[in-house]
Scaffold this motif. Sequence first.
Motif, PDB file in Angstrom:
ATOM      1  N   LYS A   1       0.835  -1.210   0.000  1.00 38.02           N
ATOM      2  CA  LYS A   1       0.000   0.000   0.000  1.00 38.02           C
ATOM      3  C   LYS A   1       0.865   1.254   0.000  1.00 38.02           C
ATOM      4  O   LYS A   1       0.543   2.248  -0.665  1.00 38.02           O
ATOM      5  CB  LYS A   1      -0.919  -0.011   1.215  1.00 38.02           C
ATOM      6  N   MET A   2       1.985   1.229   0.741  1.00 38.88           N
ATOM      7  CA  MET A   2       2.878   2.386   0.783  1.00 38.88           C
ATOM      8  C   MET A   2       3.448   2.671  -0.606  1.00 38.88           C
ATOM      9  O   MET A   2       3.520   3.829  -1.034  1.00 38.88           O
ATOM     10  CB  MET A   2       4.016   2.153   1.777  1.00 38.88           C
ATOM     11  N   ILE A   3       3.841   1.610  -1.318  1.00 44.48           N
ATOM     12  CA  ILE A   3       4.397   1.781  -2.662  1.00 44.48           C
ATOM     13  C   ILE A   3       3.364   2.432  -3.586  1.00 44.48           C
ATOM     14  O   ILE A   3       3.687   3.336  -4.360  1.00 44.48           O
ATOM     15  CB  ILE A   3       4.843   0.426  -3.242  1.00 44.48           C
ATOM     16  N   LYS A   4       2.116   2.014  -3.487  1.00 46.92           N
ATOM     17  CA  LYS A   4       1.067   2.568  -4.345  1.00 46.92           C
ATOM     18  C   LYS A   4       0.822   4.039  -4.046  1.00 46.92           C
ATOM     19  O   LYS A   4       0.429   4.794  -4.931  1.00 46.92           O
ATOM     20  CB  LYS A   4      -0.226   1.775  -4.161  1.00 46.92           C
ATOM     21  N   ARG A   5       1.073   4.459  -2.784  1.00 42.66           N
ATOM     22  CA  ARG A   5       0.835   5.859  -2.404  1.00 42.66           C
ATOM     23  C   ARG A   5       2.049   6.754  -2.646  1.00 42.66           C
ATOM     24  O   ARG A   5       1.994   7.945  -2.339  1.00 42.66           O
ATOM     25  CB  ARG A   5       0.452   5.934  -0.928  1.00 42.66           C
ATOM     26  N   CYS A   6       3.116   6.204  -3.189  1.00 44.13           N
ATOM     27  CA  CYS A   6       4.353   6.967  -3.306  1.00 44.13           C
ATOM     28  C   CYS A   6       4.339   8.031  -4.395  1.00 44.13           C
ATOM     29  O   CYS A   6       5.262   8.840  -4.463  1.00 44.13           O
ATOM     30  CB  CYS A   6       5.537   6.016  -3.558  1.00 44.13           C
ATOM     31  N   GLY A   7       3.356   8.029  -5.246  1.00 44.17           N
ATOM     32  CA  GLY A   7       3.304   9.047  -6.285  1.00 44.17           C
ATOM     33  C   GLY A   7       4.278   8.754  -7.404  1.00 44.17           C
ATOM     34  O   GLY A   7       4.395   7.615  -7.865  1.00 44.17           O
ATOM     35  N   GLU A   8       5.018   9.780  -7.846  1.00 43.70           N
ATOM     36  CA  GLU A   8       5.863   9.661  -9.030  1.00 43.70           C
ATOM     37  C   GLU A   8       7.268   9.171  -8.746  1.00 43.70           C
ATOM     38  O   GLU A   8       8.024   8.885  -9.666  1.00 43.70           O
ATOM     39  CB  GLU A   8       5.917  11.013  -9.761  1.00 43.70           C
ATOM     40  N   TYR A   9       7.672   9.122  -7.494  1.00 43.36           N
ATOM     41  CA  TYR A   9       9.030   8.643  -7.203  1.00 43.36           C
ATOM     42  C   TYR A   9       9.072   7.996  -5.828  1.00 43.36           C
ATOM     43  O   TYR A   9       8.181   8.187  -4.990  1.00 43.36           O
ATOM     44  CB  TYR A   9      10.058   9.779  -7.294  1.00 43.36           C
ATOM     45  N   VAL A  10      10.125   7.219  -5.603  1.00 46.13           N
ATOM     46  CA  VAL A  10      10.328   6.559  -4.327  1.00 46.13           C
ATOM     47  C   VAL A  10      11.825   6.558  -4.031  1.00 46.13           C
ATOM     48  O   VAL A  10      12.657   6.541  -4.948  1.00 46.13           O
ATOM     49  CB  VAL A  10       9.772   5.113  -4.364  1.00 46.13           C
ATOM     50  N   THR A  11      12.199   6.603  -2.749  1.00 45.26           N
ATOM     51  CA  THR A  11      13.601   6.515  -2.337  1.00 45.26           C
ATOM     52  C   THR A  11      13.742   5.299  -1.431  1.00 45.26           C
ATOM     53  O   THR A  11      13.024   5.180  -0.434  1.00 45.26           O
ATOM     54  CB  THR A  11      14.046   7.784  -1.581  1.00 45.26           C
ATOM     55  N   ILE A  12      14.646   4.391  -1.812  1.00 48.31           N
ATOM     56  CA  ILE A  12      14.782   3.128  -1.081  1.00 48.31           C
ATOM     57  C   ILE A  12      16.230   2.904  -0.657  1.00 48.31           C
ATOM     58  O   ILE A  12      17.162   3.388  -1.300  1.00 48.31           O
ATOM     59  CB  ILE A  12      14.291   1.924  -1.919  1.00 48.31           C
ATOM     60  N   LEU A  13      16.399   2.155   0.439  1.00 44.70           N
ATOM     61  CA  LEU A  13      17.716   1.737   0.919  1.00 44.70           C
ATOM     62  C   LEU A  13      17.800   0.226   0.801  1.00 44.70           C
ATOM     63  O   LEU A  13      16.933  -0.490   1.309  1.00 44.70           O
ATOM     64  CB  LEU A  13      17.911   2.148   2.383  1.00 44.70           C
ATOM     65  N   VAL A  14      18.832  -0.264   0.112  1.00 42.31           N
ATOM     66  CA  VAL A  14      18.993  -1.707  -0.090  1.00 42.31           C
ATOM     67  C   VAL A  14      20.419  -2.122   0.237  1.00 42.31           C
ATOM     68  O   VAL A  14      21.327  -1.291   0.312  1.00 42.31           O
ATOM     69  CB  VAL A  14      18.655  -2.112  -1.553  1.00 42.31           C
ATOM     70  N   ILE A  15      20.618  -3.442   0.394  1.00 43.88           N
ATOM     71  CA  ILE A  15      21.950  -3.998   0.632  1.00 43.88           C
ATOM     72  C   ILE A  15      21.962  -5.446   0.155  1.00 43.88           C
ATOM     73  O   ILE A  15      20.914  -6.110   0.152  1.00 43.88           O
ATOM     74  CB  ILE A  15      22.330  -3.914   2.130  1.00 43.88           C
ATOM     75  N   ASP A  16      23.126  -5.931  -0.268  1.00 46.22           N
ATOM     76  CA  ASP A  16      23.215  -7.339  -0.647  1.00 46.22           C
ATOM     77  C   ASP A  16      23.368  -8.197   0.608  1.00 46.22           C
ATOM     78  O   ASP A  16      23.784  -7.710   1.662  1.00 46.22           O
ATOM     79  CB  ASP A  16      24.381  -7.570  -1.610  1.00 46.22           C
ATOM     80  N   SER A  17      23.050  -9.471   0.515  1.00 46.29           N
ATOM     81  CA  SER A  17      22.998 -10.343   1.691  1.00 46.29           C
ATOM     82  C   SER A  17      24.362 -10.532   2.350  1.00 46.29           C
ATOM     83  O   SER A  17      24.465 -10.594   3.576  1.00 46.29           O
ATOM     84  CB  SER A  17      22.410 -11.711   1.313  1.00 46.29           C
ATOM     85  N   THR A  18      25.447 -10.618   1.549  1.00 53.34           N
ATOM     86  CA  THR A  18      26.786 -10.795   2.123  1.00 53.34           C
ATOM     87  C   THR A  18      27.177  -9.595   2.967  1.00 53.34           C
ATOM     88  O   THR A  18      27.709  -9.735   4.078  1.00 53.34           O
ATOM     89  CB  THR A  18      27.822 -11.005   1.005  1.00 53.34           C
ATOM     90  N   SER A  19      26.925  -8.393   2.459  1.00 52.41           N
ATOM     91  CA  SER A  19      27.264  -7.179   3.213  1.00 52.41           C
ATOM     92  C   SER A  19      26.406  -7.053   4.460  1.00 52.41           C
ATOM     93  O   SER A  19      26.870  -6.574   5.504  1.00 52.41           O
ATOM     94  CB  SER A  19      27.082  -5.960   2.315  1.00 52.41           C
ATOM     95  N   GLU A  20      25.156  -7.476   4.367  1.00 52.40           N
ATOM     96  CA  GLU A  20      24.275  -7.422   5.531  1.00 52.40           C
ATOM     97  C   GLU A  20      24.831  -8.275   6.666  1.00 52.40           C
ATOM     98  O   GLU A  20      24.771  -7.883   7.843  1.00 52.40           O
ATOM     99  CB  GLU A  20      22.878  -7.888   5.150  1.00 52.40           C
ATOM    100  N   GLU A  21      25.425  -9.414   6.329  1.00 53.50           N
ATOM    101  CA  GLU A  21      26.020 -10.271   7.356  1.00 53.50           C
ATOM    102  C   GLU A  21      27.174  -9.578   8.067  1.00 53.50           C
ATOM    103  O   GLU A  21      27.380  -9.769   9.268  1.00 53.50           O
ATOM    104  CB  GLU A  21      26.506 -11.573   6.710  1.00 53.50           C
ATOM    105  N   SER A  22      27.922  -8.735   7.342  1.00 54.19           N
ATOM    106  CA  SER A  22      29.018  -7.982   7.960  1.00 54.19           C
ATOM    107  C   SER A  22      28.490  -7.024   9.020  1.00 54.19           C
ATOM    108  O   SER A  22      29.061  -6.895  10.108  1.00 54.19           O
ATOM    109  CB  SER A  22      29.797  -7.212   6.893  1.00 54.19           C
ATOM    110  N   TYR A  23      27.375  -6.352   8.719  1.00 52.10           N
ATOM    111  CA  TYR A  23      26.780  -5.435   9.703  1.00 52.10           C
ATOM    112  C   TYR A  23      26.252  -6.202  10.917  1.00 52.10           C
ATOM    113  O   TYR A  23      26.396  -5.747  12.056  1.00 52.10           O
ATOM    114  CB  TYR A  23      25.653  -4.635   9.046  1.00 52.10           C
ATOM    115  N   ILE A  24      25.641  -7.344  10.676  1.00 53.22           N
ATOM    116  CA  ILE A  24      25.120  -8.144  11.785  1.00 53.22           C
ATOM    117  C   ILE A  24      26.259  -8.603  12.683  1.00 53.22           C
ATOM    118  O   ILE A  24      26.168  -8.544  13.917  1.00 53.22           O
ATOM    119  CB  ILE A  24      24.320  -9.341  11.244  1.00 53.22           C
ATOM    120  N   ARG A  25      27.360  -9.050  12.059  1.00 52.49           N
ATOM    121  CA  ARG A  25      28.517  -9.517  12.837  1.00 52.49           C
ATOM    122  C   ARG A  25      29.094  -8.395  13.693  1.00 52.49           C
ATOM    123  O   ARG A  25      29.497  -8.612  14.828  1.00 52.49           O
ATOM    124  CB  ARG A  25      29.593 -10.050  11.889  1.00 52.49           C
TER     125      ARG A  25
END
Length: 503
Positions: A218-242
């Motif tokens: 629902k949030m994506i549908k309400r975003c209008g003409e643009y959206v700003t997202i934060l993503v990460i790959d799974s290997t790098s995510e493990e580094s942050y968790i560690r």
Amino acid sequence: MKYTAGPGDATELPQKFTFNPKEGIDNPALVISDDAGPDLCPRLCLLKREEGEGFGFYLREDQGCRGHVVQQVTPWSAAQRSGLRDGDRILEVNEHFVDNQEHSEVVQKVRASGLHVCLLVLGAEEYECAVSDGTNLMALVRAHRGDGYARPRLYHINREPGFGFGFSIIPIEGDRGRYYLNPAIEGPAERAGVQAGDHLLWINGVMVSTLSHSALSKMIKRCGEYVTILVIDSTSEESYIRRKLPIVPAFACTHNLLHRPKTLHLVQGLQGYGFLLRQEKLTSGRIAHVLREVDPCSPAEAAGMEDGDLLLAVNGEQVEGLEHEDIVSRIRKSGQQVTFTTISIQGRDYFTQLGFSPLLFYEQNIPKREHFPELTLPRKDVHTNRSCPRLCVLHKEARGFGFILACNQNKPGPYIGQVTAGCAGERAGLWEGDVIVEVNGQNVEHEHFEEVMRLIKKAGTSLRLLVVKGTGYEARRNSGLPINPGLIPEGTQPPDSTTDYFV
């Protein structure tokens, strides 16, 4: 047990040391380890301050002393609570390597961090030993993070007819509140740099871990003409968790963010600078310092000032929270020249929605004559002139060339969106934000994303990229100067092999 921290008698004597082979060592002051570990061990300091408070330390660059030096850590401050110490040298600010950056840029990164800042530091003695031994500090930082690490990525994506935003969100089975992305082929998300399998962390200022899949849709549908997202790959995510680090936008490399701040360099004319500075209450309720009544043909107009722009910084120092009189005083003390950092009202609202300062990712271009209160002498060991082109030779590895290509949507002009730590791209000297001028000798400045991707794939196992740092590229293009391999400074052009430019 109680011990004094300095000269004097202990209030309680240590207990007698005993050893029981069944129970082990019972002297808490003695630690035996089979592996003493590396001689150099960077420390991670997470500083959290309250609104209206500082972090509680000074950052200096002293004559004859390399590095960004922490001094005068205030007792009971956020800095002291985090474990920061006098003499520490800052290697990273918010996961951004800064030892090779101008001191003013490092100060700016700390100041723009908001209420939280993450610092990776080395103690004074460790740092001096590392420098004298010729240690590659960037390699040391990479080892601290682990193999295959890359920073999270912050993307601004426009909605397009037939594609939408060009990605689907898929829940990770058995892991509530976690999602990965599947970008459509040649859609706006893929062209921006989003990779299949990237984990979605944050959208328009909201952490997705708090949202159900239906609420997220629902949030994506309400975003209008643009959206700003934060993503990460799974290997790098493990580094942050560690490392027990939260993954937040301050750590990210950015792509296509709207409403970037502007730097204006003004030289006073006979009639002054030619503008008025007013303190106004915006429709959003925010109190702002607004630039008004820009005179025609004035120094302000010549510098690119526009009526209604908001003033963010004067000579590199943030001023949004200052009183009007204090800002006027800073401008007057600047003499015949002053540097402003500004943004439009729409731009300020955009960053307010995202929840961080417009200056957080802003690469400033402040003349050397200006200074910060904590700054003494400028660095003299900056490795590369940012306006000079560089020829980077990459040899393909199991993980590819080790970089992500990005571009502004529906516009030519490819650039390096992300460089994977420890891989071919980084070793060849690529930097995030580099604009690609040539691919294997063919100019691609006016080519679109798909054509540049085709040329890179066609290259096979060896790739030669002529690149320029983003700010330097804009400066050369605005001045009408051409960009070609003949402009590479003597002694910096690499042989036909991977090269490390960071040492």
